[in-house]
Motif scaffolding. Sequence first.
Motif, PDB file in Angstrom:
ATOM      1  N   VAL A   1       5.639 -11.357 -38.305  1.00  0.00           N
ATOM      2  CA  VAL A   1       6.145 -11.099 -39.711  1.00  0.00           C
ATOM      3  C   VAL A   1       6.092 -11.611 -40.973  1.00  0.00           C
ATOM      4  CG1 VAL A   1       6.841  -8.931 -39.357  1.00  0.00           C
ATOM      5  CG2 VAL A   1       8.339 -10.323 -39.681  1.00  0.00           C
ATOM      6  N   ARG A   2       5.203 -12.922 -40.349  1.00  0.00           N
ATOM      7  CA  ARG A   2       5.702 -14.324 -40.807  1.00  0.00           C
ATOM      8  C   ARG A   2       4.541 -14.231 -41.682  1.00  0.00           C
ATOM      9  NH1 ARG A   2       6.614 -21.014 -39.148  1.00  0.00           N
ATOM     10  NH2 ARG A   2       6.655 -21.064 -41.931  1.00  0.00           N
ATOM     11  N   THR A   3       3.808 -13.580 -41.333  1.00  0.00           N
ATOM     12  CA  THR A   3       2.926 -14.078 -43.089  1.00  0.00           C
ATOM     13  C   THR A   3       2.394 -13.432 -43.727  1.00  0.00           C
ATOM     14  OG1 THR A   3       1.125 -14.635 -40.921  1.00  0.00           O
ATOM     15  CG2 THR A   3      -0.373 -14.046 -42.801  1.00  0.00           C
ATOM     16  N   ASP A   4       3.180 -11.761 -42.700  1.00  0.00           N
ATOM     17  CA  ASP A   4       2.536 -10.701 -44.173  1.00  0.00           C
ATOM     18  C   ASP A   4       4.023 -10.813 -45.177  1.00  0.00           C
ATOM     19  OD1 ASP A   4       0.824  -9.495 -42.646  1.00  0.00           O
ATOM     20  OD2 ASP A   4       2.655  -8.069 -41.384  1.00  0.00           O
ATOM     21  N   ALA A   5       4.996 -11.300 -44.700  1.00  0.00           N
ATOM     22  CA  ALA A   5       6.225 -11.781 -45.112  1.00  0.00           C
ATOM     23  C   ALA A   5       5.611 -13.216 -46.400  1.00  0.00           C
ATOM     24  CB  ALA A   5       7.308 -12.205 -44.533  1.00  0.00           C
ATOM     25  N   GLU A   6       4.619 -13.344 -45.748  1.00  0.00           N
ATOM     26  CA  GLU A   6       4.337 -14.706 -46.894  1.00  0.00           C
ATOM     27  C   GLU A   6       3.435 -13.967 -47.954  1.00  0.00           C
ATOM     28  OE1 GLU A   6       2.126 -17.901 -44.573  1.00  0.00           O
ATOM     29  OE2 GLU A   6       4.442 -19.040 -44.475  1.00  0.00           O
ATOM     30  N   LYS A   7       3.000 -13.123 -47.745  1.00  0.00           N
ATOM     31  CA  LYS A   7       2.200 -12.655 -48.218  1.00  0.00           C
ATOM     32  C   LYS A   7       2.524 -11.350 -49.276  1.00  0.00           C
ATOM     33  CE  LYS A   7      -2.157 -12.020 -45.178  1.00  0.00           C
ATOM     34  NZ  LYS A   7      -3.190 -10.849 -44.830  1.00  0.00           N
ATOM     35  N   LEU A   8       3.706 -10.782 -49.082  1.00  0.00           N
ATOM     36  CA  LEU A   8       4.914 -10.460 -49.622  1.00  0.00           C
ATOM     37  C   LEU A   8       5.803 -10.758 -50.550  1.00  0.00           C
ATOM     38  CD1 LEU A   8       6.145  -7.344 -49.713  1.00  0.00           C
ATOM     39  CD2 LEU A   8       7.970  -7.899 -48.362  1.00  0.00           C
ATOM     40  N   LYS A   9       6.272 -12.495 -50.228  1.00  0.00           N
ATOM     41  CA  LYS A   9       6.485 -13.235 -51.208  1.00  0.00           C
ATOM     42  C   LYS A   9       5.619 -13.231 -52.576  1.00  0.00           C
ATOM     43  CE  LYS A   9       8.984 -17.678 -51.314  1.00  0.00           C
ATOM     44  NZ  LYS A   9       8.857 -18.283 -50.311  1.00  0.00           N
ATOM     45  N   VAL A  10       4.125 -13.263 -52.192  1.00  0.00           N
ATOM     46  CA  VAL A  10       3.151 -14.099 -53.407  1.00  0.00           C
ATOM     47  C   VAL A  10       3.586 -13.139 -54.167  1.00  0.00           C
ATOM     48  CG1 VAL A  10       1.208 -14.655 -53.645  1.00  0.00           C
ATOM     49  CG2 VAL A  10       2.008 -15.461 -51.871  1.00  0.00           C
TER      50      VAL A  10
ATOM     51  N   ARG B   1       6.630 -12.618 -61.601  1.00  0.00           N
ATOM     52  CA  ARG B   1       6.348 -13.008 -63.224  1.00  0.00           C
ATOM     53  C   ARG B   1       5.536 -12.059 -64.404  1.00  0.00           C
ATOM     54  NH1 ARG B   1       1.348 -14.222 -64.604  1.00  0.00           N
ATOM     55  NH2 ARG B   1       0.553 -13.440 -62.300  1.00  0.00           N
ATOM     56  N   ARG B   2       4.956 -10.557 -63.415  1.00  0.00           N
ATOM     57  CA  ARG B   2       4.603 -10.226 -64.546  1.00  0.00           C
ATOM     58  C   ARG B   2       5.554  -9.216 -64.796  1.00  0.00           C
ATOM     59  NH1 ARG B   2       2.005  -6.665 -61.981  1.00  0.00           N
ATOM     60  NH2 ARG B   2       1.395  -7.652 -59.945  1.00  0.00           N
ATOM     61  N   PHE B   3       6.971  -8.674 -63.877  1.00  0.00           N
ATOM     62  CA  PHE B   3       7.285  -8.194 -64.760  1.00  0.00           C
ATOM     63  C   PHE B   3       8.558  -9.072 -65.804  1.00  0.00           C
ATOM     64  CE2 PHE B   3       8.049  -4.977 -61.576  1.00  0.00           C
ATOM     65  CZ  PHE B   3       8.098  -3.776 -62.152  1.00  0.00           C
ATOM     66  N   GLN B   4       8.600 -10.118 -65.520  1.00  0.00           N
ATOM     67  CA  GLN B   4       9.629 -10.743 -66.364  1.00  0.00           C
ATOM     68  C   GLN B   4       8.455 -11.518 -67.757  1.00  0.00           C
ATOM     69  OE1 GLN B   4      12.557 -12.774 -66.185  1.00  0.00           O
ATOM     70  NE2 GLN B   4      12.409 -11.834 -64.150  1.00  0.00           N
ATOM     71  N   ASP B   5       7.593 -11.399 -67.722  1.00  0.00           N
ATOM     72  CA  ASP B   5       6.919 -11.284 -69.111  1.00  0.00           C
ATOM     73  C   ASP B   5       6.885 -10.424 -69.354  1.00  0.00           C
ATOM     74  OD1 ASP B   5       5.908 -13.554 -68.090  1.00  0.00           O
ATOM     75  OD2 ASP B   5       4.120 -13.273 -67.364  1.00  0.00           O
ATOM     76  N   ALA B   6       6.366  -8.892 -68.681  1.00  0.00           N
ATOM     77  CA  ALA B   6       6.894  -7.737 -69.849  1.00  0.00           C
ATOM     78  C   ALA B   6       7.909  -7.513 -69.976  1.00  0.00           C
ATOM     79  CB  ALA B   6       6.134  -6.365 -68.629  1.00  0.00           C
ATOM     80  N   GLY B   7       9.052  -8.261 -69.227  1.00  0.00           N
ATOM     81  CA  GLY B   7      10.647  -7.721 -70.461  1.00  0.00           C
ATOM     82  C   GLY B   7      11.161  -8.642 -71.278  1.00  0.00           C
ATOM     83  N   LYS B   8       9.729  -9.343 -71.427  1.00  0.00           N
ATOM     84  CA  LYS B   8      10.643 -10.263 -72.811  1.00  0.00           C
ATOM     85  C   LYS B   8      10.799  -9.889 -73.320  1.00  0.00           C
ATOM     86  CE  LYS B   8       8.764 -15.075 -70.432  1.00  0.00           C
ATOM     87  NZ  LYS B   8       7.840 -15.683 -71.200  1.00  0.00           N
ATOM     88  N   GLU B   9       9.648  -8.588 -74.160  1.00  0.00           N
ATOM     89  CA  GLU B   9      10.238  -7.864 -74.786  1.00  0.00           C
ATOM     90  C   GLU B   9      11.308  -7.330 -74.627  1.00  0.00           C
ATOM     91  OE1 GLU B   9       6.792  -6.137 -76.510  1.00  0.00           O
ATOM     92  OE2 GLU B   9       5.357  -7.794 -76.881  1.00  0.00           O
ATOM     93  N   VAL B  10      11.442  -6.376 -73.799  1.00  0.00           N
ATOM     94  CA  VAL B  10      12.339  -5.381 -73.309  1.00  0.00           C
ATOM     95  C   VAL B  10      13.496  -5.838 -73.534  1.00  0.00           C
ATOM     96  CG1 VAL B  10      13.367  -4.258 -71.887  1.00  0.00           C
ATOM     97  CG2 VAL B  10      11.016  -4.287 -71.990  1.00  0.00           C
TER      98      VAL B  10
END
Length: 798
Positions: A78-87, A94-103
Amino acid sequence: MLEEDPDQNYENVLAEIQSFELPIEATLRSVYDDQPNAHKKFMEKLDACIRNHDKEIEKMCNFHHQGFVDAITELLKVRTDAEKLKVQVTDTNRRFQDAGKEVIVQTEDIIRCRIQQRNITTVVEKLQLCLPVLEMYSKLKEQMSAKRYYSALKTMEQLENVFFPRVSQYRFCQLMIENLPKLREDIKEISMSDLKDFLESIRKHSDKIGETAMKQAQQQKIFSVALQKQNNVKFGKNVYINDRIPEERNEVELKRGFEEEDENEEEVLTVQDLVDFSPVYRCLHIYSVLGDEETFENYYRKQRKKQARLVLQPQSNMHETVDGYRRYFTQIVGFFVVEDHILHVTQGLVTRAYTDELWNMALSKIIAVLRAHSSYCTDPDLVLELKNLIVIFADTLQGYGFPVNRLFDLLFEIRDQYNETLLKKWAGVFRDIFEEDNYSPIPIVNEEEYKVVISKFPFQDPDLEKQSFPKKFPMSQSVPHIYIQVKEFIYASLKFSESLHRSSTEIDDMLRKSTNLLLTRTLSSCLLNLIRKPHIGLTELVQIIINTTHLEQACKYLEDFITNITNISQETVHTTRLYGLSTFKDARHAAEGEIYTKLNQKIDEFVQLADYDWTMSEPDGRASGYLMDLINFLRSIFQVFTHLPGKVAQTACMSACQHLSTSLMQMLLDSELKQISMGAVQQFNLDVIQCELFASSEPVPGFQGDTLQLAFIDLRQLLDLFMVWDWSTYLADYGQPASKYLRVNPNTALTLLEKMKDTSKKNNIFAQFRKNDRDKQKLIETVVKQLRSLVNGMSQHT
């Protein structure tokens, strides 16, 4: 404990360390504290324990090794899957952080707004709690500025009891609380200052207040009198006891002195219209709220008592004018009107007991002042005005519930003084009437003049009415004038009796008593003084007697006059009678006595004119001139006496003849007369004959026989004795009732004979050469001796 079983103890220690339940410090300390080598042994035990645990771990690992390997294998899968998941997660993050700045920014704004909103809400709540306090305190300041001190005190109570407890934690509240006592003291001082200004104001305006109150009282009285008059007329009753003085005149007298205001003013002013009592109300309410009402009451009463003493203190010249009395009364009325108003509109500031005590004190002072100052009044008009003021004063205060009976008792004292001033005034009036009188009958030339006199004086004489004009009334002008003035006196006396709340019987009694004083004291004194005046002659005295006779007859008309005024019948048991009869009788008797005296004085004046030659040898053959003049004068005087009552004229005539006889006798027996000749005696006899002829001519009718001639009987018998020279008869019959010379006194005869003896010796030096003269001289000497013996015998007998 380690010495007994060290191994067991170490086991326990290790068990405790492994359990992690007890503090390891205490456990390790117990190991190191027990024995010196305990550390080494413990370490050994600890190492052994560790090796045991390692063995157990190794066993457990061996037991679970396959499972671990499997798990690792799975993890690797599951390491590979975990790395994919991690990415993906990282990218998503990152996208949530960018979207939550205004919030986040908006959320922070919301949080900040929520905090501000909460703070605002808190502030609003606190302000809503403080604002009523501030509003009430602001209201308090406004009330203080507007001088609404009672409301301010009520506001203070609300602040202390309701509002301050809600915000007591704030500093501004503490400042307000600390400021309230000072505000209360300021209110007390300000209200007390207002009260002082009020007391000073009413002190200055007491006279205006009293004037208004007295004016209203007398207007009410005038209205009541008019209403009573209307009712009496309606039911046919007597309108008023005084039918001469109209009601309009009474009302004018009552209104005088109180008409300075506009006569057309219709608005009736009250004490509230003249005085602003709000300072008293405010001060009373303020002190009541402050719980210091007793202090205020004591201060007010003390100050008003001081003002009462000032008001009751009169001016030194108060008695000089009616304005002085009016000002005194109005101030007192104003004072008690204010107190009565305070009594009825306040609760307990003044009480009825307090006002009664103050009034009793004032009444005693008022009576003392009026009694003292009225004693200086000499003008009856001023005394009457004072009486009217006292009546209005009493009626006004009685309307306010104050007892005034003592004032009406004082009026009776002043009434006596008023009567005294009236008597003094009328004494001057009577004196003026007597001075202006001509003391001659009143002449009338026509019917109009006759009616004028009759309208003034109740004279009734049918004989005079039948006579034709011109004719004369028997009395002089002073009689109708005096009669009118007596009636005027009755009216003036009646004026004082008005409004004294006395019955008609009492007024009738007062009028009659005062009229009696006028007649018996004033008029009587004026008549007596008039009669005794030197310039009043016999003719005037005769007219005065005639006048008093008619005045005496008019007394019954005066009684009828008083009866018509008071409607009290003279037949009433207690009705006082007029003493005019005795007054005029006494005056008439005094005038009669003065007539006798003046007539005798006139006779003496004529007798002093006698100029006899006492040494004449022969008489003149006719009566002496002075005596004839005297007789003619007496005839004319007695002719005037025909208007006098008969007895008066007869008495005057008899008195004159007796006095003339006595004067002539004294002339003969005068000690300064040393010698009398027979010729002088004969001449003197001629004069006495004329006197006897005058007496026999009946100069005054009414004498019986020779009654008047008997006045000269002593002279006649004495002169007859000397003229006839009938000494033997005189000496022989002396002392006998039927003696011819019964009226001749031996001493008188001896005195006259000695004077003739001396004359005979002087004029008859050579008489001794004539036998008749010698015989006569001897006879005289013999008679003289006998008379002396007779006189001496009489003296020894006496």
